[in-house]
Design an enzyme around this catalytic site. Structure first.
Site, short mmCIF file in Angstrom:
data_model
loop_
_atom_site.label_atom_id
_atom_site.label_comp_id
_atom_site.label_asym_id
_atom_site.label_seq_id
_atom_site.Cartn_x
_atom_site.Cartn_y
_atom_site.Cartn_z
N TYR A 105 8.82 -4.30 -10.38
CA TYR A 105 7.60 -5.00 -10.00
C TYR A 105 7.83 -6.51 -10.02
CZ TYR A 105 2.64 -6.21 -9.79
OH TYR A 105 1.41 -6.72 -9.41
N LYS A 161 7.60 -9.14 -6.76
CA LYS A 161 6.67 -10.26 -6.68
C LYS A 161 7.40 -11.60 -6.58
CE LYS A 161 2.94 -7.89 -6.59
NZ LYS A 161 2.28 -7.73 -5.27
N ASP A 178 3.94 4.09 8.35
CA ASP A 178 4.80 4.18 7.18
C ASP A 178 5.67 2.93 7.22
OD1 ASP A 178 6.81 4.59 5.34
OD2 ASP A 178 7.18 6.67 5.90
N THR A 207 -10.27 -2.33 -8.67
CA THR A 207 -9.86 -1.38 -7.64
C THR A 207 -10.05 0.05 -8.11
OG1 THR A 207 -7.58 -1.29 -8.44
CG2 THR A 207 -8.11 -3.00 -6.81
#
Length: 286
Positions: free
Chosen positions: A167, A171, A73, A202
């Protein structure tokens, strides 16, 4: 440029149960590498998209490498420290770290950021802070090796809107982190880069597109998850590795520079001119 790492090598790929991490780990293992694959999934039912670290490790074995599944984790600093302590005990060195683990909210509703679940911000913990922690523990092993590479998996969301501000911050932060780590690591011949991936084929992407009306499904070829792994292997072996250190690089452009194609022989396309990008590759070299 060589398309594979010469000699025995050791890699760690975080977040490798499925998706990009799985493909990268498999590609790095194919030349015969020992690849430690991390993630939380030990059963296919752990994720709606299937995949486990044990399955990834088995595929690496089948491809000719040695896959080692380690349940981690990446929000647990002690577990991450133990992962790299194990690598140190087993090998005393490390060639490549790929930081790919990310806590992405599944099936987040469309809308503005304040209308989405607050746990979207977890990506800044497992996805940004986790990259730092893994790199912190990996650095002494990379330095001991005398040559090393840290890769943060990146995306055009660093400079254009994609999935919201959490997000984008993750990045962009991963790009800056690679740049600053590269400065500290340069005297030890250890490189750090961010590699921007394009649209990937994916499990998550397939599930998303399958849920769309037929007329809304995108057409055209998507990058295989293995492509980025092939690029990373070639970059590690490249003569100009340290020249590229500290850069955010578009995987499709780096692949063209290194002479690397996707698994079907095709050359993925850069999305620079539709989504933006970092300084162009030729400008980073000259």
């Amino acid at each position: 440029m060589s398309a594979s790492i010469s000699g025995p090598h050791v890699a760690v790929v975080t977040g490798a149960s499925r998706g990009a991490g799985k493909g990268i780990a498999l590609a790095l293992g194919q030349p015969g590498a020992t690849v430690y694959v991390t993630g939380r999934s030990r059963r296919s039912s752990d994720s709606p998209y299937g995949g486990t670290i044990d399955e990834t490790a088995a595929l690496i074995d089948e491809a000719g490498g040695k896959g080692i599944a380690v349940a981690v984790d990446h929000s647990d600093d002690e577990a991450v420290a133990e992962l790299f302590a194990r690598v140190g005990r087993d090998h005393g060195r490390l060639d490549i770290l790929v930081n790919n683990a990310a806590q992405v909210v599944n099936a987040a509703p469309a809308g503005r950021f304040w209308e989405q679940p607050l746990d979207a911000a977890d990506l800044l913990t497992v996805g940004l802070r986790s990259h730092y922690v893994a790199s912190f523990h990996a650095a002494p092993l990379l330095i001991a090796n005398g040559r090393g590479l840290i890769v943060n998996t990146g995306h055009y969301g660093a400079v254009s809107y994609h999935l919201g501000p959490a997000y984008g911050a993750q990045k962009a932060g991963a790009d800056k982190m690679a740049a600053d780590m590269a400065k500290d690591l340069r005297p030890h011949d250890v490189a750090a880069v961010s590699i921007w991936m394009g649209g990937l084929d994916t499990e998550r992407a397939r599930a998303h597109f399958a849920a769309l009306p037929a007329e809304a499904r995108p057409t055209g070829r998507r990058e295989s998850p293995q492509f980025t792994g092939r690029v990373i292997a070639a970059l590690y072996a490249a003569d100009d590795l340290m020249q590229l250190s500290g850069r955010a690089l578009i995987g499709a452009e780096l692949g063209a520079h290194l002479g690397i194609t996707d698994i079907d022989g095709s050359a993925p396309l850069s999305l620079r001119y539709t989504r933006g990008g970092p300084p162009e590759l030729h400008r980073s070299l000259y």
